[in-house]
Design a protein around this motif. Structure first.
Motif, mmCIF file in Angstrom:
data_model
loop_
_atom_site.group_PDB
_atom_site.id
_atom_site.type_symbol
_atom_site.label_atom_id
_atom_site.label_comp_id
_atom_site.label_asym_id
_atom_site.label_seq_id
_atom_site.Cartn_x
_atom_site.Cartn_y
_atom_site.Cartn_z
ATOM 1 N N LYS A 251 0.850 -1.191 0.000
ATOM 2 C CA LYS A 251 0.000 0.000 0.000
ATOM 3 C C LYS A 251 0.887 1.242 0.000
ATOM 4 O O LYS A 251 2.077 1.180 0.304
ATOM 5 C CB LYS A 251 -0.915 0.031 1.233
ATOM 6 C CG LYS A 251 -1.850 -1.164 1.388
ATOM 7 C CD LYS A 251 -2.948 -1.170 0.350
ATOM 8 C CE LYS A 251 -3.902 -2.336 0.589
ATOM 9 N NZ LYS A 251 -4.968 -2.397 -0.465
ATOM 10 N N ALA A 252 0.276 2.361 -0.332
ATOM 11 C CA ALA A 252 0.921 3.659 -0.141
ATOM 12 C C ALA A 252 0.267 4.301 1.063
ATOM 13 O O ALA A 252 -0.949 4.481 1.092
ATOM 14 C CB ALA A 252 0.762 4.533 -1.377
ATOM 15 N N GLU A 253 1.060 4.607 2.072
ATOM 16 C CA GLU A 253 0.549 5.258 3.271
ATOM 17 C C GLU A 253 0.661 6.772 3.068
ATOM 18 O O GLU A 253 1.756 7.318 3.035
ATOM 19 C CB GLU A 253 1.359 4.825 4.489
ATOM 20 C CG GLU A 253 0.846 5.407 5.799
ATOM 21 C CD GLU A 253 1.697 4.984 6.983
ATOM 22 O OE1 GLU A 253 1.182 4.260 7.850
ATOM 23 O OE2 GLU A 253 2.881 5.363 7.029
ATOM 24 N N SER A 254 -0.475 7.437 2.936
ATOM 25 C CA SER A 254 -0.486 8.864 2.639
ATOM 26 C C SER A 254 -0.857 9.674 3.878
ATOM 27 O O SER A 254 -1.530 9.189 4.782
ATOM 28 C CB SER A 254 -1.472 9.177 1.510
ATOM 29 O OG SER A 254 -2.792 8.827 1.888
ATOM 30 N N CYS A 255 -0.403 10.927 3.884
ATOM 31 C CA CYS A 255 -0.651 11.825 5.007
ATOM 32 C C CYS A 255 -1.238 13.128 4.472
ATOM 33 O O CYS A 255 -0.634 13.774 3.614
ATOM 34 C CB CYS A 255 0.651 12.103 5.755
ATOM 35 S SG CYS A 255 0.512 13.358 7.052
ATOM 36 N N ASP A 256 -2.400 13.505 4.987
ATOM 37 C CA ASP A 256 -3.041 14.737 4.547
ATOM 38 C C ASP A 256 -2.479 15.977 5.237
ATOM 39 O O ASP A 256 -2.817 17.098 4.859
ATOM 40 C CB ASP A 256 -4.554 14.661 4.785
ATOM 41 C CG ASP A 256 -5.241 13.713 3.821
ATOM 42 O OD1 ASP A 256 -4.637 13.398 2.774
ATOM 43 O OD2 ASP A 256 -6.366 13.272 4.115
ATOM 44 N N ARG A 262 4.631 7.182 1.708
ATOM 45 C CA ARG A 262 5.647 6.143 1.569
ATOM 46 C C ARG A 262 4.941 4.807 1.434
ATOM 47 O O ARG A 262 3.843 4.616 1.942
ATOM 48 C CB ARG A 262 6.595 6.099 2.776
ATOM 49 C CG ARG A 262 7.691 7.146 2.747
ATOM 50 C CD ARG A 262 8.808 6.833 3.726
ATOM 51 N NE ARG A 262 9.883 7.807 3.590
ATOM 52 C CZ ARG A 262 10.017 8.877 4.375
ATOM 53 N NH1 ARG A 262 9.146 9.081 5.359
ATOM 54 N NH2 ARG A 262 11.018 9.716 4.195
ATOM 55 N N LYS A 263 5.585 3.863 0.797
ATOM 56 C CA LYS A 263 5.016 2.530 0.652
ATOM 57 C C LYS A 263 5.124 1.785 1.985
ATOM 58 O O LYS A 263 6.027 2.011 2.778
ATOM 59 C CB LYS A 263 5.757 1.735 -0.424
ATOM 60 C CG LYS A 263 5.970 2.455 -1.753
ATOM 61 C CD LYS A 263 4.783 2.416 -2.660
ATOM 62 C CE LYS A 263 5.080 3.138 -3.974
ATOM 63 N NZ LYS A 263 6.190 2.560 -4.738
ATOM 64 N N ILE A 264 4.191 0.881 2.183
ATOM 65 C CA ILE A 264 4.198 0.014 3.345
ATOM 66 C C ILE A 264 3.818 -1.389 2.883
ATOM 67 O O ILE A 264 2.924 -1.560 2.048
ATOM 68 C CB ILE A 264 3.230 0.521 4.450
ATOM 69 C CG1 ILE A 264 3.249 -0.398 5.665
ATOM 70 C CG2 ILE A 264 1.815 0.715 3.917
ATOM 71 C CD1 ILE A 264 2.485 0.158 6.867
ATOM 72 N N GLY A 265 4.536 -2.379 3.398
ATOM 73 C CA GLY A 265 4.278 -3.761 3.008
ATOM 74 C C GLY A 265 3.932 -4.617 4.206
ATOM 75 O O GLY A 265 4.320 -4.320 5.344
ATOM 76 N N TYR A 266 3.190 -5.704 3.952
ATOM 77 C CA TYR A 266 2.676 -6.563 5.007
ATOM 78 C C TYR A 266 3.178 -7.988 4.785
ATOM 79 O O TYR A 266 2.766 -8.661 3.839
ATOM 80 C CB TYR A 266 1.151 -6.530 5.013
ATOM 81 C CG TYR A 266 0.595 -5.137 5.212
ATOM 82 C CD1 TYR A 266 0.291 -4.661 6.488
ATOM 83 C CD2 TYR A 266 0.409 -4.279 4.123
ATOM 84 C CE1 TYR A 266 -0.209 -3.380 6.671
ATOM 85 C CE2 TYR A 266 -0.086 -2.989 4.303
ATOM 86 C CZ TYR A 266 -0.390 -2.547 5.576
ATOM 87 O OH TYR A 266 -0.873 -1.271 5.757
ATOM 88 N N GLN A 267 4.045 -8.442 5.678
ATOM 89 C CA GLN A 267 4.600 -9.784 5.529
ATOM 90 C C GLN A 267 3.556 -10.883 5.710
ATOM 91 O O GLN A 267 3.759 -11.988 5.213
ATOM 92 C CB GLN A 267 5.735 -10.000 6.531
ATOM 93 C CG GLN A 267 7.073 -9.463 6.084
ATOM 94 C CD GLN A 267 8.210 -10.013 6.906
ATOM 95 O OE1 GLN A 267 8.102 -10.132 8.127
ATOM 96 N NE2 GLN A 267 9.304 -10.380 6.258
ATOM 97 N N ASP A 268 2.458 -10.593 6.394
ATOM 98 C CA ASP A 268 1.446 -11.631 6.538
ATOM 99 C C ASP A 268 0.754 -11.914 5.210
ATOM 100 O O ASP A 268 0.114 -12.960 5.047
ATOM 101 C CB ASP A 268 0.420 -11.269 7.620
ATOM 102 C CG ASP A 268 -0.352 -10.000 7.305
ATOM 103 O OD1 ASP A 268 0.133 -9.185 6.488
ATOM 104 O OD2 ASP A 268 -1.439 -9.813 7.884
ATOM 105 N N LYS A 269 0.893 -11.004 4.257
ATOM 106 C CA LYS A 269 0.328 -11.211 2.922
ATOM 107 C C LYS A 269 1.380 -11.632 1.908
ATOM 108 O O LYS A 269 1.051 -12.196 0.859
ATOM 109 C CB LYS A 269 -0.383 -9.939 2.451
ATOM 110 C CG LYS A 269 -1.617 -9.582 3.280
ATOM 111 C CD LYS A 269 -2.285 -8.337 2.736
ATOM 112 C CE LYS A 269 -3.620 -8.067 3.426
ATOM 113 N NZ LYS A 269 -3.465 -7.815 4.869
#
Length: 311
Positions: A251-256, A262-269
């Protein structure tokens, strides 16, 4: 593009921070090896697959160079001084950069060339790099580390950064984690002071379910709570955005608040998620985020597009 908004960040922030491993130092024997393998795997059917395979060759060369690298560790006095002032103990922007980074750079260029499949364009890049003086190379390193991208030569920048990464990873892999202090600046690596490339929510043991940012230079991972902007520290306006039908682990973690992401990844997936490699492989998500009005919080260390003329 799908979007999932976090409505109640306090729920995660109430966890006991004393139970969390704050720092994960880079694994000297495997960091670059695993990154190269991931780059090759993601290169298949990727719009920039050829470039990713070239970067995999470069990352392989980093691993080889690191195995024979003997770096000068900071003195006890330097570490104590950094701790007193809440500063990184291996500051990337310090005046005492080990000059051997330039020897590492030339070794990387030689190993990439020896690997074969050199195109005329790449041959010219390597020739240009070898023709640069020590002062010119140091100027490029200064610009990269200070994020003055308008001064960066995009074609040679990944090679310069790869050499710097090799040296700082060698340093970071040998420090005592107990020496790493908390730093005052939000988002930066507590070991070297540079920004992260992306973050990863890990699985397994003491790391289960916790999010770590991975430094773009030394590879150190630093715990950050999972609903906080890794650029400005805000917990407001955080959203997670992905591509419909795309990789569910990314995902891309965005801030308003600061309008970055920045991108964020999930090892459970996806257990093999590797922050730098997966970030490089997902340029389509970058384009969508740009169209949505967000800018990258920092560049990928292995890719530097031409800077806008007004930057």
């Amino acid at each position: 593009m799908t979007q999932q908004r976090i409505l109640d960040p306090e729920q995660i922030q109430t966890q006991d921070p004393s139970a969390i491993v704050r720092i994960r130092l880079p694994e000297r024997a495997t960091l670059f090896k695993e990154r190269a393998a991931r780059l090759r795997k993601l290169a298949d059917h990727n719009p920039i697959g050829g470039y990713m395979r070239l970067m995999a060759v470069l990352v392989d060369a980093q691993q080889q160079a690191l195995e024979h690298l003997d770096v000068q560790m900071p003195s006890a006095e330097a570490i104590a001084n950094a701790q007193r002032h809440s500063m990184p103990i291996l500051p990337a922007l310090g005046a005492d950069r080990d000059p051997q980074w330039r020897r590492v750079l030339r070794r990387l260029a030689d190993r990439v060339e020896a690997a074969g499949a050199i195109t005329p364009t790449l041959a010219k890049v390597l020739d240009d790099l070898r023709a640069m003086s020590d002062a010119q190379l140091d100027a490029q390193a200064d610009a990269l580390l200070a994020q003055r991208y308008a001064e960066v030569a995009p074609a040679i920048a990944p090679f310069v950064m790869a050499a710097l990464q090799t040296v700082w990873t060698g340093l970071a892999s040998r420090i005592d984690v107990k020496d790493v202090t908390y730093v005052d600046a939000p988002g930066v690596c507590p070991v070297c002071g540079l920004p992260p490339v992306a973050s990863i929510v890990r699985v397994g043991g003491a790391f289960q379910g916790y999010r770590y940012t991975q430094c773009s230079l030394c590879g150190t991972e630093h715990h950050v709570v999972r609903v906080k902007c890794t650029n400005c520290d805000s917990t407001k306006g955080i959203a997670y955005q992905g591509i419909d039908g795309g990789n569910p682990a990314l995902k891309a973690e965005s801030c308003d608040e600061c309008h970055t992401y920045r991108k964020i990844g999930y090892q459970d997936k996806d257990l093999e998620f590797e922050p730098l490699a997966d970030d490089l492989a997902s340029l389509t998500l970058d384009l969508l985020m740009s169209e949505a009005g967000y800018r990258r919080a920092s560049a990928n260390p292995l890719l530097y597009p031409e800077a806008p003329a007004d930057q």
